[in-house]
Scaffold this active site. Structure first.
Site, mmCIF file in Angstrom:
data_model
loop_
_atom_site.group_PDB
_atom_site.id
_atom_site.type_symbol
_atom_site.label_atom_id
_atom_site.label_comp_id
_atom_site.label_asym_id
_atom_site.label_seq_id
_atom_site.Cartn_x
_atom_site.Cartn_y
_atom_site.Cartn_z
ATOM 1 N N ASP A 199 -102.300 78.932 -12.333
ATOM 2 C CA ASP A 199 -101.849 79.545 -13.719
ATOM 3 C C ASP A 199 -102.717 79.361 -14.969
ATOM 4 O O ASP A 199 -103.140 78.363 -15.145
ATOM 5 C CB ASP A 199 -100.379 79.098 -14.141
ATOM 6 C CG ASP A 199 -99.735 79.966 -14.947
ATOM 7 O OD1 ASP A 199 -98.843 80.852 -14.498
ATOM 8 O OD2 ASP A 199 -99.952 79.770 -16.167
ATOM 9 N N ILE A 200 -103.325 80.757 -15.248
ATOM 10 C CA ILE A 200 -104.109 80.649 -16.482
ATOM 11 C C ILE A 200 -103.439 80.120 -17.646
ATOM 12 O O ILE A 200 -102.311 80.679 -17.942
ATOM 13 C CB ILE A 200 -104.756 82.036 -16.635
ATOM 14 C CG1 ILE A 200 -105.712 82.623 -15.530
ATOM 15 C CG2 ILE A 200 -105.510 82.192 -17.940
ATOM 16 C CD1 ILE A 200 -105.881 83.998 -15.531
ATOM 17 N N GLU A 244 -100.266 86.339 -14.344
ATOM 18 C CA GLU A 244 -101.461 85.579 -14.397
ATOM 19 C C GLU A 244 -101.252 84.408 -13.255
ATOM 20 O O GLU A 244 -102.007 83.451 -13.298
ATOM 21 C CB GLU A 244 -101.857 84.887 -15.655
ATOM 22 C CG GLU A 244 -100.823 83.738 -16.208
ATOM 23 C CD GLU A 244 -99.661 84.313 -17.058
ATOM 24 O OE1 GLU A 244 -99.194 83.665 -17.807
ATOM 25 O OE2 GLU A 244 -99.536 85.528 -16.858
#
Length: 631
Positions: free
Chosen positions: A508-509, A551
């Site tokens: 996960d960004i 994301e």
């Protein structure tokens, strides 16, 4: 006996000569008259057959397009997952398909409740997605008919004028609606509706007729589609204008016969009824006709009688009539032969210019004739293919395997006399490559001398369209990696077939929302594409990497130990931290990623396994981000 009635008298001999002249004229002129009638009828039959072929080809293209779209994976995936991402992908696919077919007026998906979900208009040559004003169409006959059809069936509406919000659209937009039922997991899930521009077909039909004739097209209720002047399309609002109401007795006669001739207001009509012969297709009947301009049906007979009278009078006035008649008959015979040769040449031109490859085979499936389009498709010249067994040459591979999934359609037609049709037939090109074709076979002749005519057409583009739609259904449109559905499908297969250790890395960004809020969503898209490209360079061919949403991404790996998986996650984390994403305006964005690792422990399904990885990812996020945690 008076002298003037004796055998040698002038009156007797003159009477015999006149009688002989009358007999000779009648005997010589009648075959010429018959030949002229035969030539005229051949021309008429050719024109009507060509109009039927054009109409059949037009309908076949529309129905095949509707079937391909209704069975497309993109539409199936959207119906199963009614998300905005699926909707956007399907809308994009519809826009692309509409752009490829200029003859579409509208392309729509209507759900099983009769509500338009997607609509693309193509009035000006540029497809436009309609997002506002989508309508409920439950009251329309074509929607009712389509929803009542079984899987794989196609319904073709009558030729009609387009109706918007309950009113006929002005200026008139003539359309035919092709409706294909959409079934998902055996359940009726809506309709694909193509509104095709009828004027395109009418324009092509007019090219099949000579200069001294007009095109006439009526629907099965007698409504004028073409050739009625002011009455064209008036049946949409004025029932009194239709042929069947104005001329009921004549209409009954025309409706009772598949083809024929009739006279109306001093003009002659030659007609033939047409409807689609493809199985599973419900389509309307159309009366296709050519009208002789300002000529009654008796014009040919009257003209022939006038010519015969003139010839008889001339013969009686000349001194040596038999010689002149012989010369005339000989000249006429040569003229008829030239006309027959010219007619044969025209028929050859028609077959050479036909959009389908045409072949003729005898009872033993040996090729007797092939047109240029057939030569182009199969790679064989007519001289090379004549006399060869078509089945052995083009339907059987060099190692003896048949290309048919079932019985050969051509051999079936030759054996039974029944017509055969295959939308996805395969044949071998002379070069050895496999061709994807549609094929129709029609028998002719009796049981002892039966042959068949084959019509083949290239459907490679439709196969390619199916492949493209399948690709769209399995990948994320922005990043090109697997979408959530495809990722879950592949990994579920791993769990069923593999006993090796399997790990998942959830990625996960960090603070991705801040990227969108600061630089805009376009910058966010650029970051996601750079991000997936960077990670993709670190993966093996067997690793499964996909976008789960927003994301969040997931990476499934196997044949690795725990230490190796954690090392891979750490390499990804460092690579993302070192990554620089340059925007169009030159700005550089850097990001970090948090990773959660979990091992599959025999939970029986993907969800509890992913829940463990999510917990590890949650721990990484709340421990300061930009790190790897293992559940």
């Amino acid at each position: 006996m008076p002298r003037w009635f004796s055998r040698d008298s002038l009156i007797f001999q003159s009477s015999i000569l006149v009688a002989l002249l009358v007999v000779v004229i009648v005997v010589t002129q009648y075959p010429i008259h018959q030949k002229d009638r035969e030539l005229l009828q051949i021309d008429i039959n050719r024109n009507l057959a060509l109009m039927q072929l054009m109409t059949e080809g037009y309908m076949e293209q529309l129905t095949r397009d509707a079937e391909v779209i209704a069975a497309s994976p993109e539409l199936q995936m959207y119906i199963k997952d009614l998300s905005s991402e699926r909707l956007a992908a399907l809308q994009s696919a519809f826009l692309s398909l509409s752009g490829l077919r200029a003859g579409y007026d509208q392309l729509r998906y209507i759900d099983r409740y009769g509500v338009e979900q997607i609509r693309v208009n193509n009035r000006s040559g540029t497809p436009q997605l309609v997002e506002q004003g989508l309508q409920i169409k439950t009251h329309r006959d074509y929607v009712k008919a389509g929803l009542a059809r079984e899987a794989g069936a196609v319904f073709v509406s009558r030729f009609d004028l387009n109706i918007e919000n309950g009113r006929v659209e002005v200026p008139y937009v003539p359309v035919v609606r092709v409706v294909a039922s959409v079934y998902v997991d055996g359940e009726q899930s809506g309709l694909v509706v193509l509104n095709a521009k009828v004027n395109d077909l009418l324009h092509h039909l007019r090219t099949a007729l000579p200069d001294n004739t007009d095109l006439v097209v009526l629907n099965d209720s007698g409504g004028w589609i073409a050739g009625g002047g002011d009455a064209d399309w008036a049946f949409a609002s004025d029932s009194a204008s239709v042929f069947s109401v104005r001329y009921p007795a004549l209409w009954q006669q025309v409706r009772s016969r598949p083809e024929g001739q009739f006279e109306l207001e001093g003009q002659c009509y030659d007609y033939r009824w047409h409807h689609s012969s493809r199985p599973g297709i419900q389509s309307p009947e159309l009366l296709l006709a050519q009208r002789s301009v300002e000529e009654p049906c008796s014009a040919f007979r009257t003209d022939a009688l006038k010519k015969t009278g003139i010839r008889l009078g001339s013969g009686l006035l000349v001194t040596y009539p038999l010689f002149l008649l012989w010369r005339r008959a000989n000249t006429r015979k040569r003229q008829v032969q030239r006309e027959l040769a010219e007619n044969y040449r025209q028929l050859q031109v028609v077959t050479e210019m036909a959009g389908h490859g045409l072949l003729m085979v005898d009872r033993n499936c040996r090729v007797q004739w092939i047109n240029p389009e057939g030569e182009r498709l199969l790679g064989w010249t007519e001289a090379e293919l004549i006399g060869r067994d078509l089945h052995e040459t083009c339907h059987v591979t060099p190692d003896g395997c048949s290309l048919h999934e079932g019985p050969c359609p051509t051999l079936h037609t030759l054996a039974t006399g029944e017509d055969s049709h295959a939308d996805k037939e395969r044949m071998i090109h002379k070069s050895g490559r496999i061709l994807h074709l549609s094929m129709s076979a029609r028998a002719f002749g009796d049981d002892e001398s039966r042959g068949a005519i084959l019509a083949i057409a290239d459907v490679s583009s439709h196969i390619e369209t199916e492949r493209n739609l399948t690709q769209l259904a399995s990948t994320d449109a922005l990043t090109g990696v697997l979408n959530r559905g495809a990722w879950l499908s592949l990994v579920s297969g791993w769990l069923e077939e593999s006993s090796d250790d399997i790990y998942v890395i959830m990625l996960d960004i960090d603070h991705f929302k801040k990227v969108n809020d600061t630089y805009g969503h376009s910058a966010g898209d650029t970051v996601l594409k750079t991000y997936t490209h960077t990670i993709g360079q670190l993966l093996r061919k067997d690793d499964v990497f996909g976008r789960m949403g927003g994301e969040e991404f997931a990476l499934a790996v196997r044949h690795l130990s725990l230490d190796q998986v954690l090392a891979l996650a750490e390499r990804i984390r460092r690579a993302v931290a070192d990554m620089q994403c340059t925007l169009d305006d030159g700005q550089v964005i850097t990001i970090t990623v948090s990773c959660g690792v979990a091992k599959y422990g025999g939970e029986g399904s993907v969800k509890p396994w992913l829940d463990k990885a999510d917990k590890a990812l949650y721990l990484a996020k709340h421990s300061g981000r930009n790190q790897v945690k293992y559940f």
